[in-house]
Design a protein around this motif. Structure first.
Motif, PDB file in Angstrom:
ATOM      1  N   HIS A 142     -75.403 -59.319  -3.681  1.00  0.00           N
ATOM      2  CA  HIS A 142     -75.279 -57.902  -3.318  1.00  0.00           C
ATOM      3  C   HIS A 142     -76.666 -57.422  -2.911  1.00  0.00           C
ATOM      4  O   HIS A 142     -77.586 -57.413  -3.732  1.00  0.00           O
ATOM      5  CB  HIS A 142     -74.740 -57.105  -4.527  1.00  0.00           C
ATOM      6  CG  HIS A 142     -74.422 -55.695  -4.187  1.00  0.00           C
ATOM      7  ND1 HIS A 142     -74.797 -54.636  -4.994  1.00  0.00           N
ATOM      8  CD2 HIS A 142     -73.753 -55.158  -3.130  1.00  0.00           C
ATOM      9  CE1 HIS A 142     -74.367 -53.512  -4.439  1.00  0.00           C
ATOM     10  NE2 HIS A 142     -73.722 -53.804  -3.312  1.00  0.00           N
ATOM     11  N   HIS A 193     -68.348 -44.367  -2.237  1.00  0.00           N
ATOM     12  CA  HIS A 193     -69.649 -44.709  -2.826  1.00  0.00           C
ATOM     13  C   HIS A 193     -70.654 -44.907  -1.695  1.00  0.00           C
ATOM     14  O   HIS A 193     -70.280 -45.062  -0.537  1.00  0.00           O
ATOM     15  CB  HIS A 193     -69.541 -45.980  -3.685  1.00  0.00           C
ATOM     16  CG  HIS A 193     -69.514 -47.254  -2.901  1.00  0.00           C
ATOM     17  ND1 HIS A 193     -68.379 -47.695  -2.238  1.00  0.00           N
ATOM     18  CD2 HIS A 193     -70.473 -48.192  -2.658  1.00  0.00           C
ATOM     19  CE1 HIS A 193     -68.643 -48.848  -1.636  1.00  0.00           C
ATOM     20  NE2 HIS A 193     -69.919 -49.162  -1.874  1.00  0.00           N
ATOM     21  N   HIS A 248     -73.588 -47.370  -0.337  1.00  0.00           N
ATOM     22  CA  HIS A 248     -74.293 -48.650  -0.451  1.00  0.00           C
ATOM     23  C   HIS A 248     -75.679 -48.409   0.164  1.00  0.00           C
ATOM     24  O   HIS A 248     -75.793 -48.049   1.332  1.00  0.00           O
ATOM     25  CB  HIS A 248     -73.527 -49.749   0.304  1.00  0.00           C
ATOM     26  CG  HIS A 248     -74.277 -51.051   0.376  1.00  0.00           C
ATOM     27  ND1 HIS A 248     -74.197 -52.022  -0.597  1.00  0.00           N
ATOM     28  CD2 HIS A 248     -75.132 -51.534   1.322  1.00  0.00           C
ATOM     29  CE1 HIS A 248     -74.970 -53.043  -0.252  1.00  0.00           C
ATOM     30  NE2 HIS A 248     -75.541 -52.773   0.906  1.00  0.00           N
TER      31      HIS A 248
HETATM   32 ZN    ZN Z   1     -72.767 -52.311  -1.992  1.00  0.00          ZN
END
Ligand code: ZN
Length: 307
Positions: A204, A287, A289
């Motif tokens: 990630h 959300h 990122h």
């Molecule tokens: Zn992410």
């Protein structure tokens, strides 16, 4: 004329009657010469007396002026010492400020000489003063020349510090340092994590901050928008996103936005609102990122959040 006599008639003091004498030419010339020489002697003596008196007066004046000059030199010496202390204080704070902005320190010997290094002046034009041993004035001039050079060096250093400080400030304002959204919850950290779609362990390359759809997203530092993507395929990639270039090799990326509020090429400041939280692209819920890329390498954005 020889043999002739001359008659002189004269009046003596307190006598009402004129008196008469007669003498020869030779005698008269002799007498006249003697009188002339006598007068000359008197004049020379008087001149000598006046010259001596004038000379003494001059000496007295010079001696008075000399003692006043000595006092003045002592006062100047004190003032020079006073200025020396102030210059030393300025040099000390200059050293501290150079450390503060991470500039190399100035060598102590260079400090002592100041800008221009060893003085070029030999002070030979004051040889008459120095030979007499009365060189206090020359010493003061030397000290003042040195202080002047030291102040010049301190001024140069001050300019250097100001330049460095402004550069530091600029770099600081271009370095990501805040959370890209207010509030929210970090739902996925940087590193390896399980892909929510495939359940596979995958790297990630940023952090995810979960927040309500439409929450403001902020630029985390000053910079320029270099990438705006408004077209996306559901469940694929970053969705709607923005990339900002901050200079110094640093970029930030803000992904899965519901709305982009800036244009490509636009300059932004830290705290500028650049878009809204969404769930576009490969996302299971609203959300943000957020990525930090330094010299082409993805870095943990957690290190860049200092608040
Ligand atoms: Zn992410």
């Amino acid at each position: 004329m020889q043999g002739k006599r001359i008659q002189l008639i004269y009046f003596s003091m307190g006598d009402s009657e004129a008196k008469q004498i007669s003498m020869g030419w030779k005698k008269l010339i002799g007498l006249g010469s003697a009188a002339f020489l006598f007068l000359l002697l008197i004049v020379f003596m008087l001149l000598n007396v006046f010259t001596n008196a004038f000379h003494n007066w001059q000496v007295a004046n010079l001696s008075k002026a000399n003692s006043q000059l000595k006092n003045l030199l002592n006062e100047m010496e004190e003032k020079v010492q006073n200025i020396e202390q102030k210059v030393a204080f300025i040099e000390k704070s200059d050293d501290d400020l150079r450390i503060f902005v991470d500039l190399p320190e100035i060598n102590e010997d260079i400090r002592k000489l100041g800008r221009g290094g060893q003085a070029q002046e030999t002070y030979s034009s004051y040889s008459a003063i120095t030979q007499n041993g009365r060189n206090e004035a020359v010493e003061i001039k030397k000290k003042l020349d040195n202080l002047s050079q030291r102040m010049d060096l301190a001024i140069d250093s001050r300019d250097e510090i100001e330049k460095e400080y402004n550069e530091d400030l600029k770099k600081l304002s271009h370095t990501p340092s805040i959370r890209p959204i207010k509030g929210g919850r970090v739902s996925a950290k940087f590193g390896r994590r399980r892909d929510p779609f495939t359940n596979e362990l995958k790297p990630h390359e940023g952090i995810d901050i979960t927040a309500a759809r439409g929450t403001d997203v902020y630029a985390t530092a000053d910079g320029k928008v270099i990438e705006v993507n408004n077209s996306y395929t559901p469940n694929k990639s970053y969705g709607k996103y923005v990339t900002i270039d901050h200079g110094y090799g640093i970029q930030t990326k803000y992904a899965h936005l519901s709305k982009v509020l800036i244009k490509q090429g636009q300059p932004v400041s830290r705290h500028s609102i650049i878009g809204k939280v969404g769930s576009t692209g490969r996302s299971t819920g609203p959300h943000l990122h957020y990525e930090v890329i330094e010299d082409g390498e993805k870095k943990d954005p957690g290190y860049y959040i200092v608040e």
